[in-house]
Design an enzyme around this catalytic site. Structure first.
Site: not given
Length: 309
Positions: A66, A77, A46-48
């Site tokens: 991102f 998170h 979902a994100e990094s």
């Protein structure tokens, strides 16, 4: 060839393989925006997040976040998971708090410990903004469900603490379980109400955050689901810290529990097998002023070395 150390953690998770996955990249200051975006797309979470320097000033760390589609100014998170990695692998000492500098501003994170490892992390989110409510009939039409599924006494409203979410109060867990959205219909809904990325100064499509007072776990006070449009598909997030800051602000503003101070647990991710628990603590501090704290546990899953292309 340049390589970057990276770690994978599960956030808002009381055990491994629950909660929301996050990849955290260290020593990323020399990467271009395009490289960070490509890495986030490749890993597919979902994100990094990308820590730009391993040499902080006063325990402050510049960080970029991102999704697989674009950079976001803030996300919950990734903030907690990144703070965990910073403490464990950069600072390597117990600190009571540290700060992440993201696009929306500085986010403080406090840490408590058990056996020299962070047991619980809490972040303080920025003061919220509220937009005008959206007609409940539009939500019922989008969901193809009777309007009675939407709570009659609380509004459907966009809230942002750096990342916008449309907060949607439902009445029953059974209604949460049967939520389904079609991508084309969701995009039309977002465009109709000015919530699509091409219509907004922030360039972000607003995600939908549903909640209800019925729960799977008796010690949780709310059940929640996050559904969003990304790359033409409807995706579901396992645990959404930024949305929970918006939810907390919403609960205090209206007020959902009849209180100006809240301490509660939200469950999320059950419908996709990634059971998560998010802790909310907050209070009304004055007119249009709120203290918003969101937290949870983090589990270390893996570490590795990434080849930069």
């Amino acid at each position: 060839m340049q390589t970057l150390p990276f770690y994978i953690v599960d956030v808002f998770a009381s055990a491994p393989y629950k909660g929301n996955q996050l990849a955290v990249f260290l020593q990323a200051g020399n990467l271009t925006t395009a490289q960070m975006q490509a890495i986030a797309q490749e890993i597919g979470f979902a994100e990094s997040s990308f820590i730009l320097s391993d040499e902080p000033i006063a325990d402050e760390f510049d960080t970029r976040i991102f999704t697989v589609e674009y950079e976001v100014p803030f996300a919950g998170h990734p903030t907690l998971g990144t703070a965990y990695v910073i403490q464990q692998f950069i600072l390597q000492k117990a600190v009571p708090d540290l700060r992440l500098n993201v696009k929306v501003g500085q986010i403080p994170v406090s840490l408590s410990y058990q056996e020299n490892k962070p047991d619980f992390l809490m972040m303080r989110q920025i003061n919220p903004t509220f937009s005008n409510p959206i007609p409940k009939e539009s939500i019922a039409d989008l969901l193809e469900l009777p309007i009675e599924v939407v709570h009659p006494h609380f509004p459907v409203q966009e809230v942002s603490t750096g990342l916008p979410f449309l907060i949607i109060p439902l009445q029953r867990l059974s209604d949460m379980q049967r939520l389904q959205l079609q991508p084309d219909k969701l995009q039309s809904f977002l465009q109709e109400h000015g919530l699509y990325k091409t219509q907004r100064a922030d360039g972000l499509s607003v995600a939908l955050y549903f909640f209800c007072p019925e729960t799977y776990s008796p010690d949780r006070q709310l059940n929640a689901r996050m559904l969003a449009l990304e790359n033409g598909q409807v995706i579901e997030d396992a645990a959404t810290g930024s949305a929970n800051g918006c939810l907390l602000a919403y609960l205090l503003k209206h007020p959902y529990f009849g209180k100006e101070s809240l301490d509660l647990l939200v469950e999320q991710g059950y419908e996709i097998g990634r059971n998560a628990t998010i802790k909310l603590q907050g209070q009304v501090q004055g007119e249009n002023q709120y203290e918003l704290n969101v937290g949870g546990q983090v589990q270390l899953i893996a570490k590795g070395e990434w080849y930069v292309q």
